[in-house]
Design a protein around this motif. Sequence first.
Motif, PDB file in Angstrom:
ATOM      1  N   VAL A   1       0.940  -1.221  -0.109  1.00 54.47           N
ATOM      2  CA  VAL A   1       0.101  -0.109   0.049  1.00 54.47           C
ATOM      3  C   VAL A   1       0.826   1.093   0.117  1.00 54.47           C
ATOM      4  CG1 VAL A   1      -0.349   0.264   2.465  1.00 54.47           C
ATOM      5  CG2 VAL A   1      -2.053   1.103   1.046  1.00 54.47           C
TER       6      VAL A   1
ATOM      7  N   ASP B   1      -8.446  -2.526   0.814  1.00 54.28           N
ATOM      8  CA  ASP B   1      -8.712  -4.044   0.176  1.00 54.28           C
ATOM      9  C   ASP B   1      -9.129  -5.172   1.062  1.00 54.28           C
ATOM     10  OD1 ASP B   1      -9.656  -5.570  -1.933  1.00 54.28           O
ATOM     11  OD2 ASP B   1      -7.669  -6.026  -2.527  1.00 54.28           O
TER      12      ASP B   1
ATOM     13  N   ALA C   1     -18.210   0.678   7.726  1.00 55.22           N
ATOM     14  CA  ALA C   1     -17.857   0.543   6.228  1.00 55.22           C
ATOM     15  C   ALA C   1     -18.517   0.917   5.202  1.00 55.22           C
ATOM     16  CB  ALA C   1     -17.621  -0.823   6.068  1.00 55.22           C
TER      17      ALA C   1
ATOM     18  N   HIS D   1     -13.886   2.011   8.123  1.00 51.36           N
ATOM     19  CA  HIS D   1     -12.884   3.256   7.730  1.00 51.36           C
ATOM     20  C   HIS D   1     -12.059   3.847   8.941  1.00 51.36           C
ATOM     21  CE1 HIS D   1     -14.916   2.530   3.836  1.00 51.36           C
ATOM     22  NE2 HIS D   1     -16.162   3.223   4.316  1.00 51.36           N
TER      23      HIS D   1
ATOM     24  N   SER E   1     -15.312  -4.748   9.284  1.00 56.77           N
ATOM     25  CA  SER E   1     -14.961  -3.759   8.131  1.00 56.77           C
ATOM     26  C   SER E   1     -15.344  -2.373   8.653  1.00 56.77           C
ATOM     27  CB  SER E   1     -15.780  -3.988   6.783  1.00 56.77           C
ATOM     28  OG  SER E   1     -15.272  -5.303   6.461  1.00 56.77           O
TER      29      SER E   1
ATOM     30  N   ARG F   1      -6.207 -10.384   5.094  1.00 56.80           N
ATOM     31  CA  ARG F   1      -7.761  -9.860   5.517  1.00 56.80           C
ATOM     32  C   ARG F   1      -8.404 -10.677   6.517  1.00 56.80           C
ATOM     33  NH1 ARG F   1      -9.319 -10.785  -0.579  1.00 56.80           N
ATOM     34  NH2 ARG F   1      -8.030 -12.907   0.021  1.00 56.80           N
TER      35      ARG F   1
ATOM     36  N   THR G   1      -9.673   3.114   4.061  1.00 56.39           N
ATOM     37  CA  THR G   1     -10.746   2.666   3.726  1.00 56.39           C
ATOM     38  C   THR G   1     -10.767   0.961   3.489  1.00 56.39           C
ATOM     39  OG1 THR G   1     -10.754   3.008   1.311  1.00 56.39           O
ATOM     40  CG2 THR G   1     -11.311   4.787   2.597  1.00 56.39           C
ATOM     41  N   ASN G   2     -11.912   0.834   3.425  1.00 55.46           N
ATOM     42  CA  ASN G   2     -12.098  -0.928   3.347  1.00 55.46           C
ATOM     43  C   ASN G   2     -10.976  -1.665   4.284  1.00 55.46           C
ATOM     44  OD1 ASN G   2     -14.157  -0.793   1.366  1.00 55.46           O
ATOM     45  ND2 ASN G   2     -12.346  -0.295  -0.014  1.00 55.46           N
TER      46      ASN G   2
ATOM     47  N   LYS H   1      -8.160   9.038  -0.094  1.00 53.59           N
ATOM     48  CA  LYS H   1      -8.332   7.785   0.643  1.00 53.59           C
ATOM     49  C   LYS H   1      -7.289   6.686   0.212  1.00 53.59           C
ATOM     50  CE  LYS H   1     -13.183   8.928  -0.264  1.00 53.59           C
ATOM     51  NZ  LYS H   1     -12.950  10.398  -0.617  1.00 53.59           N
TER      52      LYS H   1
ATOM     53  N   ASP I   1      -7.095   2.915   0.015  1.00 53.25           N
ATOM     54  CA  ASP I   1      -8.034   1.529   0.045  1.00 53.25           C
ATOM     55  C   ASP I   1      -7.106   0.278   0.323  1.00 53.25           C
ATOM     56  OD1 ASP I   1      -9.694  -0.760  -0.380  1.00 53.25           O
ATOM     57  OD2 ASP I   1     -10.092  -0.110  -2.532  1.00 53.25           O
TER      58      ASP I   1
END
Length: 442
Positions: A6, A70, A56, A42, A40, A401, A17-18, A66, A68
């Motif tokens: 990232v 993922d 989320a 933000h 989930s 994740r 986010t996410n 932002k 992300d």
Amino acid sequence: MSADFVALPDVSRFALTNATLPTALLSKPLSGPMREGLISAHVIIDAERIAAILPAETALPYDIEKVDLDGGLVWPCFTDMHTHLDKGHIWERRPNPDGSFAGALEAVGSDRIANWSAEDVTARMDFSLRTAYAHGTQLIRTHLDSLAPQHRISFDVFKAMRERWRGRIELQAVALFPLELMEDATYLADLVQVVGEAGGVLGGVTFLHPKIETQLDLLFETAAKAGLDIDLHVDETEDRQVLTLASIASAKLHHGFKGAVNVGHCCSLARQDEDTVSRVIDLVAKADLSVVSLPMCNMYLQDRHAGRTPRWRGVTLLKELTAAGVRTAVSSDNTRDPFYAYGDLDPVEVFREAVRILHLDHPLGDAPAVITRSPAEILGRPELGCLAEGGRADLVLFSARRWSEFLSRPQSDRVVLRSGRAIDRHMPDYRELDSLLGADHA
């Protein structure tokens, strides 16, 4: 600043986010569907702090930058509450000849006498702290071998390192010594002075001894008079005849000791019959002791016999203690020294191995607290172990994740944020230590 998975913007206000957050590490509940204790969300970062943690489905302002993730996991930075920074990285210079506890004691003792100058301890301690910082640790408690005259050398080094690392890693120190040394009034007075001046903790090692009750009385009386907390190495043995944990809990209750008392290892508790286990755990809970398990080191040392496969895992009864309301945690313990030949002060490794060794899974929802929230609370810094709006944006971001992804790889591509900024995660090279470890190693 960029990383493997990232890229973060060079601005003071942005949104992760996410993101996926462990619910056990949230300072307050968050609405939304949960799976395996994960949710989930933000995370809004603004001026070095977490400005908001939002469900989320929340629509974010169009003008905020932002990032992300993922679905990647976001954790607070870690707490490693039982380490030995003064011993670290001496393995190549002084290995344990047979991997036994006795071998470790002899090897460390001889290395300390021969080599532990202020310069030597400083170099190895700084190396360890750079490693821990790169992994995402922000609070460490270290035990320091405190036989005279080493106590003055190592505590002076500790105080200097605490200042050098202020703002990056919070440091606490415990004096580690055999309790029978307290019978030397001159030594004890000097030790208490050194520990008090360093804002440290009074420690020690308990084992089966004819005078254990008297030693504990003196320890609690000394700590109470000096206003010091206590952190002990306890029952680090497979011998079921050794169970000083009960004596420690009884002594704390008898003295009405108001300070914090932590106990580490407590291996022999797992060797007791069920009636004894129930009685001792009830006593520990009543005395409000906290317990830290050191799963990697205990697996390494316990039940080690030449030519024989170990028959037990060496760890204490962490699940039973937790169920009784006892505050529990896990930690690194030793690193590349005669008590544990391996390790890198990486709490992710500690967590991964603790899950496997202690069966902290199925379900996993509460498990992340053992290297974050719980040890931070035990060490008196609860604000450091959770994800809280208004708290500092000291975070660790993972590409993983879900738990299976997180626990199946070392997470070497993690990103560590301190005050909302990604740090340089470059690891110190072991070659830096060659000059300390001798020509044969180099």
